[in-house]
Write a protein that holds these residues in place. Structure first.
Motif, mmCIF file in Angstrom:
data_model
loop_
_atom_site.group_PDB
_atom_site.id
_atom_site.type_symbol
_atom_site.label_atom_id
_atom_site.label_comp_id
_atom_site.label_asym_id
_atom_site.label_seq_id
_atom_site.Cartn_x
_atom_site.Cartn_y
_atom_site.Cartn_z
ATOM 1 N N UNK A 38 52.830 -102.352 23.171
ATOM 2 C CA UNK A 38 52.843 -102.996 24.486
ATOM 3 C C UNK A 38 51.544 -102.722 25.240
ATOM 4 N N UNK A 39 51.079 -101.485 25.190
ATOM 5 C CA UNK A 39 49.848 -101.132 25.889
ATOM 6 C C UNK A 39 48.656 -101.900 25.320
ATOM 7 N N UNK A 40 48.554 -101.945 24.006
ATOM 8 C CA UNK A 40 47.448 -102.657 23.376
ATOM 9 C C UNK A 40 47.537 -104.154 23.653
ATOM 10 N N UNK A 41 48.749 -104.688 23.602
ATOM 11 C CA UNK A 41 48.942 -106.120 23.817
ATOM 12 C C UNK A 41 48.538 -106.528 25.231
ATOM 13 N N UNK A 62 56.956 -102.642 12.208
ATOM 14 C CA UNK A 62 58.066 -103.488 12.647
ATOM 15 C C UNK A 62 58.683 -104.237 11.471
ATOM 16 N N UNK A 63 59.979 -104.085 11.244
ATOM 17 C CA UNK A 63 60.659 -104.843 10.179
ATOM 18 C C UNK A 63 60.966 -106.256 10.659
ATOM 19 N N UNK A 64 59.987 -107.145 10.527
ATOM 20 C CA UNK A 64 60.070 -108.460 11.169
ATOM 21 C C UNK A 64 61.280 -109.282 10.737
ATOM 22 N N UNK A 65 61.667 -109.181 9.475
ATOM 23 C CA UNK A 65 62.807 -109.985 9.024
ATOM 24 C C UNK A 65 64.092 -109.580 9.743
ATOM 25 N N UNK A 66 64.204 -108.318 10.092
ATOM 26 C CA UNK A 66 65.373 -107.854 10.835
ATOM 27 C C UNK A 66 65.519 -108.643 12.136
ATOM 28 N N UNK A 67 64.407 -108.872 12.803
ATOM 29 C CA UNK A 67 64.436 -109.646 14.044
ATOM 30 C C UNK A 67 64.637 -111.131 13.750
ATOM 31 N N UNK A 68 63.888 -111.629 12.770
ATOM 32 C CA UNK A 68 63.915 -113.070 12.481
ATOM 33 C C UNK A 68 65.297 -113.553 12.069
ATOM 34 N N UNK A 69 66.113 -112.671 11.507
ATOM 35 C CA UNK A 69 67.450 -113.057 11.073
ATOM 36 C C UNK A 69 68.469 -113.010 12.215
ATOM 37 N N UNK A 70 68.064 -112.537 13.387
ATOM 38 C CA UNK A 70 68.951 -112.392 14.545
ATOM 39 C C UNK A 70 68.803 -113.615 15.455
ATOM 40 N N UNK A 71 69.835 -114.464 15.569
ATOM 41 C CA UNK A 71 69.716 -115.672 16.407
ATOM 42 C C UNK A 71 69.465 -115.356 17.875
ATOM 43 N N UNK A 110 67.743 -112.785 19.018
ATOM 44 C CA UNK A 110 66.330 -112.436 19.125
ATOM 45 C C UNK A 110 65.465 -113.686 19.075
ATOM 46 N N UNK A 111 65.794 -114.620 18.188
ATOM 47 C CA UNK A 111 65.002 -115.850 18.083
ATOM 48 C C UNK A 111 65.024 -116.621 19.401
ATOM 49 N N UNK A 112 66.190 -116.685 20.033
ATOM 50 C CA UNK A 112 66.319 -117.395 21.302
ATOM 51 C C UNK A 112 65.479 -116.740 22.393
ATOM 52 N N UNK A 113 65.546 -115.408 22.458
ATOM 53 C CA UNK A 113 64.758 -114.673 23.455
ATOM 54 C C UNK A 113 63.269 -114.803 23.181
ATOM 55 N N UNK A 121 60.105 -103.921 24.683
ATOM 56 C CA UNK A 121 61.285 -103.147 25.074
ATOM 57 C C UNK A 121 62.504 -103.613 24.288
ATOM 58 N N UNK A 122 62.689 -104.932 24.218
ATOM 59 C CA UNK A 122 63.808 -105.472 23.443
ATOM 60 C C UNK A 122 63.664 -105.124 21.968
ATOM 61 N N UNK A 123 62.437 -105.201 21.461
ATOM 62 C CA UNK A 123 62.211 -104.876 20.061
ATOM 63 C C UNK A 123 62.603 -103.447 19.735
ATOM 64 N N UNK A 124 62.218 -102.526 20.613
ATOM 65 C CA UNK A 124 62.571 -101.117 20.407
ATOM 66 C C UNK A 124 64.081 -100.915 20.488
ATOM 67 N N UNK A 125 64.713 -101.523 21.493
ATOM 68 C CA UNK A 125 66.159 -101.355 21.663
ATOM 69 C C UNK A 125 66.930 -101.892 20.451
ATOM 70 N N UNK A 126 66.523 -103.050 19.954
ATOM 71 C CA UNK A 126 67.203 -103.644 18.801
ATOM 72 C C UNK A 126 67.048 -102.782 17.558
#
Length: 237
Positions: free
Chosen positions: A90-93, A162-171, A173-176, A205-210
């Motif tokens: 987040x800081x770098x971004x 970051x395990x990107x597929x974990x997020x990508x498979x979550x509808x 997360x995709x919506x957010x 923040x959402x990424x960390x929480x998930x």
């Protein structure tokens, strides 16, 4: 682990490292589990050499430890470790967005808008690979606009965890993510730094929480299991 075959390319050890890193960060293998050279090589259809090189890389990242005469095992990882990884991103971004937001011209904005549309299409189909690729393209667009090569490299190194597929498979997360991508596009168009920072904060923040919730369900922080495994390793040392 289902057998896969990776092509024989010069960066093969990096691909093996990505594979093992994702297994660790997604909780598929947990702290105290051993990463077997032969088993990993056979599962990926490669020789032992790139697997050994990959594990040396991961040891340097603090993800695995070398146990004499036993091999490599997954290092301990705390909730704070996960939070720190996302805090750093987040800081770098934010630093990158601060520079990029003043450098997007009309052509770059049009291209970025197309990338957001590509993400929307991928999100609707639910294809994880397309979602990951589309989201990566969006971040790369901002990184390039910032003209901060070294900073972008630091960010890419942090993003490896970051395990990107974990997020990508979550509808959900995709919506957010789609909502965040649209808000970021509008912030880039209007030069709204405050909104751009808010989007970055919510994304990470959402990424960390998930991820923390997922690892909790996977038993990564199973205290009884960790104590038993630690006692076993001490007895075998």
């Amino acid at each position: 682990m289902a057998a896969t075959r990776l092509a024989q390319r010069p960066q093969l050890s990096e691909e093996v490292a990505d594979h093992v890193r994702t297994r660790i960060m997604s909780g598929e293998v947990r702290p105290g589990d051993f990463i077997r050279l032969d088993e990993t090589a056979a599962a990926l259809g490669v020789s032992v050499t790139p697997v050994r090189e990959a594990l040396l890389t991961l040891r340097g990242e603090g993800l695995v430890d070398l146990v004499p005469r036993r091999g490599y095992l997954v290092s301990p990882m705390s909730r704070q470790d996960v939070e720190d990884i996302f805090w750093l991103q987040a800081r770098l971004s934010k630093r990158i967005v601060d520079r990029a937001i003043t450098r997007f011209d009309e052509a770059a904005l049009e291209n970025h808008a197309r990338l957001v549309e590509d993400f929307e299409t991928a999100a609707v189909t639910g294809d994880p690979d397309r979602v990951v690729s589309a989201q990566y393209a969006i971040h790369r667009s901002i990184n390039r606009a910032s003209r901060s090569d070294k900073l972008s490299r630091f960010l890419n190194n942090a993003a490896r965890y970051m395990p990107y597929r974990l997020y990508a498979e979550d509808p959900d997360w995709r919506s957010t993510a789609l909502e965040d991508n649209r808000r970021m596009l509008e912030a880039l168009r209007t030069g709204d730094v405050e909104t751009a920072h808010a989007v970055v904060d919510r994304e990470f923040t959402n990424g960390a929480d998930l991820l923390i919730a997922h690892l909790q369900r996977a038993g990564v922080w199973d205290e009884d299991r960790d104590e038993d495994r630690g006692a076993t390793l001490v007895a075998q040392a």
